[in-house]
Design a protein around this motif. Structure first.
Motif, mmCIF file in Angstrom:
data_model
loop_
_atom_site.group_PDB
_atom_site.id
_atom_site.type_symbol
_atom_site.label_atom_id
_atom_site.label_comp_id
_atom_site.label_asym_id
_atom_site.label_seq_id
_atom_site.Cartn_x
_atom_site.Cartn_y
_atom_site.Cartn_z
ATOM 1 N N LEU A 87 4.017 26.076 11.790
ATOM 2 C CA LEU A 87 3.818 24.554 11.912
ATOM 3 C C LEU A 87 5.214 23.565 12.083
ATOM 4 N N VAL A 88 4.896 22.466 12.511
ATOM 5 C CA VAL A 88 5.793 21.527 12.658
ATOM 6 C C VAL A 88 5.430 20.242 11.783
ATOM 7 N N LEU A 89 6.362 20.102 10.894
ATOM 8 C CA LEU A 89 6.388 19.126 9.789
ATOM 9 C C LEU A 89 6.838 17.985 10.211
ATOM 10 N N LEU A 90 6.228 16.845 10.475
ATOM 11 C CA LEU A 90 6.501 15.445 11.063
ATOM 12 C C LEU A 90 6.755 14.388 10.025
ATOM 13 N N PHE A 91 7.901 13.837 9.845
ATOM 14 C CA PHE A 91 8.296 12.918 8.752
ATOM 15 C C PHE A 91 9.154 12.032 9.577
ATOM 16 N N LEU A 92 8.195 10.983 10.193
ATOM 17 C CA LEU A 92 8.878 9.995 11.128
ATOM 18 C C LEU A 92 9.135 8.461 10.448
ATOM 19 N N GLY A 93 9.473 7.660 11.127
ATOM 20 C CA GLY A 93 9.395 6.216 10.930
ATOM 21 C C GLY A 93 10.663 5.849 9.866
ATOM 22 N N SER A 94 11.474 6.984 9.532
ATOM 23 C CA SER A 94 12.693 6.833 8.593
ATOM 24 C C SER A 94 11.919 6.416 6.888
ATOM 25 N N THR A 95 10.888 7.141 7.148
ATOM 26 C CA THR A 95 10.234 6.903 5.609
ATOM 27 C C THR A 95 11.025 7.758 4.728
ATOM 28 N N ILE A 96 11.804 8.752 4.881
ATOM 29 C CA ILE A 96 12.603 9.492 3.843
ATOM 30 C C ILE A 96 13.435 8.260 3.310
ATOM 31 N N GLY A 97 13.772 7.259 4.069
ATOM 32 C CA GLY A 97 14.715 6.158 3.583
ATOM 33 C C GLY A 97 14.075 5.333 2.381
ATOM 34 N N ASN A 98 12.559 5.614 2.237
ATOM 35 C CA ASN A 98 12.205 4.920 0.930
ATOM 36 C C ASN A 98 12.152 5.566 -0.396
ATOM 37 N N LEU A 99 12.740 6.832 -0.413
ATOM 38 C CA LEU A 99 13.151 7.525 -1.179
ATOM 39 C C LEU A 99 14.458 7.400 -2.098
ATOM 40 N N ASN A 100 14.600 7.358 -3.137
ATOM 41 C CA ASN A 100 15.882 7.118 -3.856
ATOM 42 C C ASN A 100 16.438 8.505 -3.757
ATOM 43 N N ARG A 104 11.831 22.618 1.342
ATOM 44 C CA ARG A 104 12.364 24.052 1.744
ATOM 45 C C ARG A 104 11.764 25.284 1.057
ATOM 46 N N CYS A 105 10.961 25.091 -0.090
ATOM 47 C CA CYS A 105 10.244 26.220 -0.507
ATOM 48 C C CYS A 105 8.776 26.263 0.336
ATOM 49 N N ALA A 106 8.469 25.049 0.844
ATOM 50 C CA ALA A 106 7.081 25.443 1.267
ATOM 51 C C ALA A 106 7.101 25.685 2.701
ATOM 52 N N LEU A 107 8.158 25.767 3.386
ATOM 53 C CA LEU A 107 8.447 26.169 4.767
ATOM 54 C C LEU A 107 8.509 27.468 4.845
ATOM 55 N N SER A 108 8.104 28.061 5.841
ATOM 56 C CA SER A 108 8.189 29.503 6.133
ATOM 57 C C SER A 108 8.999 29.674 7.379
ATOM 58 N N PRO A 109 9.547 31.035 7.533
ATOM 59 C CA PRO A 109 10.851 30.948 8.350
ATOM 60 C C PRO A 109 10.214 30.480 9.833
ATOM 61 N N ASP A 110 9.240 30.651 10.352
ATOM 62 C CA ASP A 110 8.979 29.997 11.826
ATOM 63 C C ASP A 110 8.550 28.826 11.726
ATOM 64 N N ASP A 111 8.606 27.889 10.724
ATOM 65 C CA ASP A 111 8.198 26.608 10.705
ATOM 66 C C ASP A 111 9.485 25.662 11.206
ATOM 67 N N PHE A 112 9.131 24.355 11.653
ATOM 68 C CA PHE A 112 10.229 23.373 11.821
ATOM 69 C C PHE A 112 9.902 22.157 11.419
ATOM 70 N N MET A 113 10.781 21.343 11.243
ATOM 71 C CA MET A 113 10.453 19.936 10.880
ATOM 72 C C MET A 113 11.039 18.868 12.025
ATOM 73 N N LEU A 114 10.394 17.822 12.226
ATOM 74 C CA LEU A 114 11.049 16.644 13.068
ATOM 75 C C LEU A 114 11.097 15.613 12.019
ATOM 76 N N LEU A 115 12.094 15.198 11.781
ATOM 77 C CA LEU A 115 12.760 13.914 10.835
ATOM 78 C C LEU A 115 13.151 12.646 11.503
ATOM 79 N N GLY A 116 12.620 11.611 11.478
ATOM 80 C CA GLY A 116 12.907 10.378 12.018
ATOM 81 C C GLY A 116 13.822 9.574 10.969
ATOM 82 N N VAL A 117 15.001 9.079 11.215
ATOM 83 C CA VAL A 117 16.043 8.350 10.356
ATOM 84 C C VAL A 117 16.616 7.326 11.100
ATOM 85 N N ASP A 118 16.639 6.166 10.268
ATOM 86 C CA ASP A 118 17.507 4.930 10.823
ATOM 87 C C ASP A 118 18.787 4.990 10.424
ATOM 88 N N LEU A 119 19.779 4.867 11.315
ATOM 89 C CA LEU A 119 21.195 5.058 11.004
ATOM 90 C C LEU A 119 22.063 3.833 10.560
#
Ligand code: AVI
Length: 318
Positions: A149-162, A174-189
């Motif tokens: 799978l590719v886990l998509l976490f876009l929009g810089s929503t990660i920034g809404n977590l403290n 990290r625990c949930a992903l298997s070795p063949d998985d990827f993640m696409l992360l969008g972040v505001d700089l």
């Protein structure tokens, strides 16, 4: 029997009571996103001041074909259903590249989920969509069965977590992903404060309406009887914290009723309730932080002004 909507109202009331009795006062930002909140957030993303969505969309335009090639055929799991506009760019790359695609949107808003699913159904006949209505945490146990799978976490929503919430989030990822998985992360700089401040104080007033909607939702669902005209939206970037802090400031005394609990909280004029934070990131620090959670950055896509970035991540192979 207690119906699930009664249970949800009690949970919301408890969260509101705990946050509003804390010092300083706050409300959990997940309650910003009912149907109306999701609609208002979409309006924010269309304002000229809110550069995040536009920049992310143009980065996706330039990178999704390359990303699909790197990851190979995979199920796309998206945390926060997001706008169909964004998702369509990614789905197009996978359906063109691999003929069919599997898409699992995850969202706390059943309405946003239904809207995304129905918008996509007609457009992608070879797409299999299976929505998950719930929090991000609720999908982690499902991820091993969806791999690759590719886990998509876009929009810089990660920034809404403290920071503490983010640490837990990345351990879970990290625990949930298997070795063949990827993640696409969008972040505001991190960037100049004036640009960020404008994005969270748009001239048309959608940002203010979005902040006030959490109180409107309390009126609708918790019988709170809050005077929305007695609330001002306040948002400002704090460079030393690398984050925007968003507050509702009371301009008059408010008696906030929480009907499911039979309790009332008084807010005095001038008192502020924090509704959200939006963290901004330095790329080098972020890559280093992700490395601590054994997430390796394979590729970074950014605009020339380094305003925003997409990171293609992979669990570090041992
Ligand atoms: C969803 N999230 C990434 C938005 C942000 O920019 O932090 C939420 C938002 N709140 C006000 N404006 C936008």
């Amino acid at each position: 029997m207690i119906s699930s909507s009664n249970t949800e109202a009690r949970e919301f009331a408890r969260a509101a009571f705990l946050g509003l009795s804390d010092h300083p006062r706050w409300l959990p930002c997940r309650y910003l996103y009912d149907a109306e909140g999701s609609r208002l957030f979409e309006r924010i993303t269309e304002t000229p001041e809110y550069y995040l969505t536009r920049t992310e969309l143009s980065l996706l335009d330039g990178s999704t074909d390359a990303i699909a090639q790197i990851t190979g055929d995979a199920t796309l799991v998206e945390l926060g259903a997001g706008s169909a506009r964004k998702t369509e760019r990614i789905l197009s790359a996978y359906t063109h590249g691999y003929g069919a695609a599997r898409y699992v949107p995850v969202d706390v808003s059943g309405d946003a989920l239904a809207a995304t699913t129905s918008a996509l159904a007609g457009r992608y006949p070879t797409l299999a969509v299976r929505g998950v209505h719930g929090s991000y945490e609720s999908v982690f146990p499902l991820l091993p069965s969806l791999s690759p799978l590719v886990l998509l976490f876009l929009g810089s929503t990660i920034g809404n977590l403290n920071q503490t919430e983010a640490d837990v989030f990345w351990s879970n990822v990290r625990c949930a992903l298997s070795p063949d998985d990827f993640m696409l992360l969008g972040v505001d700089l991190v960037k100049d404060a004036a640009t960020i401040d404008r994005a969270y104080n748009d001239a048309a007033g959608w940002s203010a309406a979005f902040t006030k909607n959490i109180f409107a939702r309390m009126n609708r669902e918790l019988g709170s009887k809050i005077d929305l005209g007695g609330i001002d939206h306040e948002a400002a970037y704090r460079p030393e914290w690398q984050r925007v802090e968003i507050f509702a400031r009371m301009t008059r005394r408010q008696e906030v009723h929480l009907a499911p609990l039979g309790r009332t909280i008084t807010l005095e004029p001038g008192e502020r309730v924090m509704t959200e934070i939006s963290r901004k990131f330095e790329l080098a620090d972020l890559r280093d932080y992700l490395h601590l959670f054994e997430m390796e950055t394979l590729q970074t896509f950014s605009d020339p002004a380094q305003s925003y970035a997409l990171l293609l991540l992979r669990p570090r192979q041992s």
